[in-house]
Design a protein around this motif. Structure first.
Motif, mmCIF file in Angstrom:
data_model
loop_
_atom_site.group_PDB
_atom_site.id
_atom_site.type_symbol
_atom_site.label_atom_id
_atom_site.label_comp_id
_atom_site.label_asym_id
_atom_site.label_seq_id
_atom_site.Cartn_x
_atom_site.Cartn_y
_atom_site.Cartn_z
ATOM 1 N N SER A 1 0.832 -1.214 0.000
ATOM 2 C CA SER A 1 0.000 0.000 0.000
ATOM 3 C C SER A 1 0.859 1.253 0.000
ATOM 4 O O SER A 1 0.480 2.290 -0.566
ATOM 5 C CB SER A 1 -0.940 0.002 1.205
ATOM 6 N N ALA A 2 2.035 1.169 0.618
ATOM 7 C CA ALA A 2 2.953 2.315 0.608
ATOM 8 C C ALA A 2 3.418 2.612 -0.817
ATOM 9 O O ALA A 2 3.548 3.781 -1.215
ATOM 10 C CB ALA A 2 4.146 2.038 1.516
ATOM 11 N N ASP A 3 3.710 1.549 -1.586
ATOM 12 C CA ASP A 3 4.086 1.738 -2.995
ATOM 13 C C ASP A 3 2.922 2.364 -3.770
ATOM 14 O O ASP A 3 3.119 3.265 -4.593
ATOM 15 C CB ASP A 3 4.444 0.395 -3.639
ATOM 16 N N ASP B 1 0.542 4.216 -2.659
ATOM 17 C CA ASP B 1 0.341 5.622 -2.269
ATOM 18 C C ASP B 1 1.198 6.572 -3.100
ATOM 19 O O ASP B 1 0.812 7.717 -3.345
ATOM 20 C CB ASP B 1 0.668 5.808 -0.783
ATOM 21 N N LYS B 2 2.360 6.105 -3.528
ATOM 22 C CA LYS B 2 3.273 6.942 -4.309
ATOM 23 C C LYS B 2 2.712 7.263 -5.697
ATOM 24 O O LYS B 2 3.133 8.234 -6.326
ATOM 25 C CB LYS B 2 4.629 6.260 -4.455
ATOM 26 N N ARG C 1 -0.826 6.938 -6.447
ATOM 27 C CA ARG C 1 -2.290 7.054 -6.402
ATOM 28 C C ARG C 1 -2.790 8.310 -7.122
ATOM 29 O O ARG C 1 -3.936 8.357 -7.600
ATOM 30 C CB ARG C 1 -2.754 7.051 -4.947
ATOM 31 N N HIS C 2 -1.949 9.338 -7.219
ATOM 32 C CA HIS C 2 -2.355 10.597 -7.832
ATOM 33 C C HIS C 2 -2.313 10.558 -9.357
ATOM 34 O O HIS C 2 -2.816 11.489 -10.012
ATOM 35 C CB HIS C 2 -1.419 11.710 -7.362
ATOM 36 N N ASP D 1 -6.931 -1.487 -2.497
ATOM 37 C CA ASP D 1 -5.503 -1.820 -2.525
ATOM 38 C C ASP D 1 -5.304 -3.328 -2.532
ATOM 39 O O ASP D 1 -4.406 -3.845 -3.210
ATOM 40 C CB ASP D 1 -4.792 -1.201 -1.316
#
Length: 856
Positions: free
Chosen positions: A8-10, A12-13, A15-16, A25
């Motif tokens: 999920s951290a990846d 988040d990078k 997601r925009h 996710d």
């Protein structure tokens, strides 16, 4: 790159990033196989480029290619091509030719509309082609450099990138066969009774085996028929019983009501309806009534057909009342012309597109595939499932000629006679095809990186890192991918975000302008990441000139320079050059390049200087094919002719925000002064020897070219072609001219032949018209331009909509207004013209769009 665990951290990078799919996710992580494939924007692309790409340095760059200009003939009967029934695919063997021509081994290729990922397959197959393909390509292409290329693939659709992943990242074929066979056997043991039927004799009586029990057949498919109501007597009838002539193998347009004898058409009748409880939705639903009418089954390898008997009816009823014990997708179909087209029949949710018996087996196979010990093997089984998906649905149509049926391509249409098949049999057949295809693919997939996002945002790829682009973009409103893919994607649990889908679609509020803007953004992404001096090949399919002109302008606004346009003859499977870029009714193959940065910078510094026009022409001619042989003749290169050279020069300056430094008369005169002319084409001094040599080898004195007369410009071209052979009197020209003027646009005020001759040609002492000496051509063009401007001035002074006009006068007038920076006048007059006139003329569209942006 080493295998990664997507987190999920990846996510988040990235997601925009535009086009991020609609999914949780967990669903994205489950579907992904990082680092080479993610069901979201791929956060590992830069690592892939760092490992596989090469830095660009213009000072040491020696790359040069002419556009690919050879015929291509490729069939579609190929195991890899046929492994999945996606809407559109380009045969990978055709793409290999472009890759081998434009790239070197190890180069990095990008396809942002990757679809099924054939560009990636082609890039990898260049490293290890099958012997037959290798021999054929070595005879077609000089100095073939075999070797694997690397590829980055992306698509807005999660279904497309999932298919691409399976095509480009093969599993262990033996392990896949073993797993697929075991899963399908377990499925049959669990649900096989749903697809069994009594074997019967010619009288419909059960056939008894030697063990005293009825012989059972395996159902291949069940033919279901809609039930209608007669508008005259209100009685119900089964469509199959009254409309199908089995002996003549056809469905009657007119048939008789079995109750009252009235002559009917299907559109005159209303459907009969069922009210039934939908266990998946937990509510009553209203759906059109259907009856099973024919069961096609197999016993001991032979096929038979029967009318459903009492045991079959009981079996269908039992299935309808049994709960499905695995997960199946049940989403409401989204808003859309295609996705909601079956609402009128009560088919509103994904699971309702499939017969209930099929859902038991489909759900079980999907569950087993997701839980497979080897993730890549499991994904390939999901791939086989999806390849069969639409054939397993109610969209599989009955064919009266008994040659089988299938869904109607490009739509979610459900017929009144449908033949959904046995899922295990279909998935097993697809599994075998996929296994055989994996045996052909001699690569491990580490040379392809796949991302799921919109091409409008390719920010994960750094500038000037891509060596070649091959792309097959969406073409207007021909196919609504996000709606058509919804059934597939609901199984995946990851859906397309259609906000950036480049499409013409009323539901999404996107017309031609919105489509063009999105395509401009996409081509701008391609332009940014492509190395200067490198090429992009665009395959494009559309029958509308307005859409083609939108694509052409989008390419030019992004900065690309179009160097070659060819049509794909589907009957022959070959490519031929387009002689006019405003009349497109076939598939197109467009070759465009990104000019070098030093060239663009130099032109910016010399803005307003006439030399910028000749600098453009010089580099443009350098990037065009010189001599294209077609059989025993040499092809005319349309892009080397004066009118297209002028159009390209003007377009380049306008798109770069530069003033056009020269008018048409001086431009045509300058062409003759600066370049060598052969067969109405212009060459650099360094090129003409190659052309003359090719012509001498074939014993050709001159090259003839065909030109379809559709407007004033092409009429002038046709006259030049005719009169370049010999001078002719008006009396000789007129009957030939009248035969050619067949497809003139209804808004085109075509001048009389006498006017065209007076404005463009000269007469000798015998009254014969001839092509002016090239040294005087500029003067004639200048006189002609004055005449056209006088006519254009009349249009400006008039009021109301223009219903009849000379498009050449409009072009000259717009050019004149542009030089005066009178953008408002261009917009005002354009709004008085028929919309089709602007949309279908690339030059007028360019002037109008840019002027509109400047006055807006």
């Amino acid at each position: 790159m080493e295998p990664r665990k997507l987190t999920s951290a990846d996510i988040d990078k990235v997601r925009h990033i535009e086009g991020f799919p609609i999914a949780t996710d967990d669903a994205i992580i489950e579907l992904s196989d990082a680092p080479y494939y993610t069901a979201c924007p791929n956060p590992f692309i830069e690592d892939f480029i760092a490992e596989n790409g090469t830095a660009y340095d213009e000072s040491s760059d020696s790359y040069h290619r002419e556009p690919f200009a050879a015929d291509v003939t490729i069939g579609k009967n190929d195991l890899i091509y046929n492994a999945h029934s996606y809407h559109t695919k380009v045969p990978y063997k055709a793409i290999m030719r472009y890759i081998l021509h434009y790239t070197n081994p190890g180069d990095l290729i990008f396809d942002g509309f990757c679809g099924t990922g054939m560009t990636g397959v082609a890039a990898q197959m260049c490293g290890n082609p099958d012997p037959e393909t290798k021999l054929q390509l070595q005879t077609e292409i000089e100095d073939v450099q075999w070797g694997e290329r690397r590829a980055i693939l992306s698509d807005l659709s999660p279904m497309a990138t999932f298919i691409s992943r399976n095509y480009n990242h093969p599993a262990d074929a033996a392990l896949y066969d073993e797993t697929a066979d075991a899963v399908l056997r377990r499925c049959e043991q669990r649900y096989g009774w749903m697809f069994e039927t009594n074997h019967v004799d010619a009288q419909g009586n059960p056939v008894i085996g030697i063990d005293g029990k009825p012989i059972m057949g395996i159902v291949n498919h069940v033919l279901w028929s809609d039930v209608f109501i007669c508008p005259h007597c209100s009685s119900e009838f089964v469509f199959w019983d009254v409309a199908v002539d089995q002996e003549a193998c056809k469905v009657r347009d007119v048939f008789s009501c079995p109750s009252c004898g009235s002559q009917l058409k299907k559109q005159d009748c209303e459907h009969a309806w069922n009210i039934q409880y939908d266990m998946e939705l937990g509510e009553e639903t209203r759906m059109i009534m259907q009856r099973p009418v024919v069961i096609n089954y197999t016993v001991s390898g032979r096929r038979y057909e029967k009318t459903p008997d009492a045991d079959d009816v009981r079996r269908f009823a039992k299935i309808d009342h049994q709960s499905i014990d695995t997960w199946i997708p049940t989403s409401r179909m989204p808003e859309g012309k295609e996705s909601r087209r079956n609402d009128q029949f009560g088919i509103t949710h994904v699971h309702q597109f499939y017969p209930r018996a099929s859902l038991f087996e489909m759900g079980y196979v999907w569950k087993e595939a997701r839980e497979a010990a080897d993730k890549r093997v499991g994904h390939h089984l999901m791939f086989a499932h999806s390849a069969a998906n639409q054939y397993l649905s109610k969209m599989r149509r009955y064919r009266p000629d008994k040659k089988g049926g299938g869904p109607l391509s490009g739509t979610l249409y459900i017929s009144s006679l449908m033949t959904p098949p046995n899922p295990v049999l279909s998935i097993r057949r697809n599994s075998k095809t996929i296994s055989q295809a994996m045996g052909i693919e001699h690569f491990d997939g580490t040379s392809v990186c796949i991302s799921t996002n919109s091409l409008t945002d390719a920010s994960l790829i750094p500038d000037n890192t891509i060596d070649y682009v091959f792309t097959d973009p969406p073409f207007g409103g021909n196919l609504n991918y996000s709606e058509l893919n919804f059934l597939w994607e609901d199984w995946l649990g990851v859906h397309t975000d259609d906000g950036d889908e480049a499409i013409i679609c009323d539901t999404q509020g996107k017309g031609l302008p919105e489509y063009q803007e999105l395509m401009t953004q996409c081509f701008a992404s391609y332009y940014r990441v492509l190395k200067p001096g490198r090429w992009m090949t665009v395959e494009f399919h559309n029958s509308k000139n307005a859409v083609w002109n939108s694509i052409q302008e989008a390419l030019q606004r992004a900065g690309f320079i179009i160097a070659d346009v060819r049509t794909l003859d589907k009957k022959q499977g070959s490519f031929k050059q387009v002689t006019t870029t405003s009349a497109v009714k076939q598939d197109l193959v467009i070759s465009a390049y990104k000019p070098k940065e030093s060239f663009v910078n130099d032109l910016m510094l010399q803005a307003g200087n006439e030399e910028t026009a000749w600098a453009f022409v010089a580099q443009y001619l350098e990037n065009l094919p010189v001599a294209v042989r077609r059989g025993d003749s040499i092809e005319t290169i349309a892009e080397r002719q004066s009118y297209l050279l002028f159009d390209r020069m003007v377009a380049f300056h306008i798109m770069q925000g530069l003033p056009v430094p020269i008018d048409s008369a001086d431009f045509y005169r300058g062409l003759d002064d600066r370049y060598v002319k052969r067969d109405e084409m212009y060459f650099l001094a360094s090129q003409v020897t190659e052309y003359d040599t090719a012509r001498l080898k074939l014993g050709i004195e001159s090259v003839q070219f065909a030109l379809l007369v559709t407007n004033e410009k092409t009429a002038i071209g046709w006259l030049y072609q005719l009169l370049s052979n010999e001078p002719m009197t008006y009396q000789r020209i007129q009957p030939m001219f009248m035969q050619e003027v067949k497809k003139v646009d209804r808004y085109e005020a075509m001048p009389e032949l006498a006017v065209l001759l007076e404005e463009n040609f000269l007469q000798d002492e015998k009254g014969r018209w001839y092509v002016p000496d090239t040294k005087k051509e500029g003067d004639i063009a200048k006189l002609r331009e004055k005449s056209l401007l006088r006519e254009f001035d009349g249009y400006l002074k008039s009021k109301g909509k223009l219903k009849l006009f000379r498009s050449e006068a409009i072009r000259v007038g717009f050019s004149h207004l542009w030089k005066e920076k009178n953008y408002q006048a261009i917009v005002d007059l354009a709004n008085r013209l028929p919309a089709a006139t602007i949309q279908e003329d690339p030059n007028l569209l360019m002037y109008y769009d840019i002027s509109l942006s400047r006055v807006g």
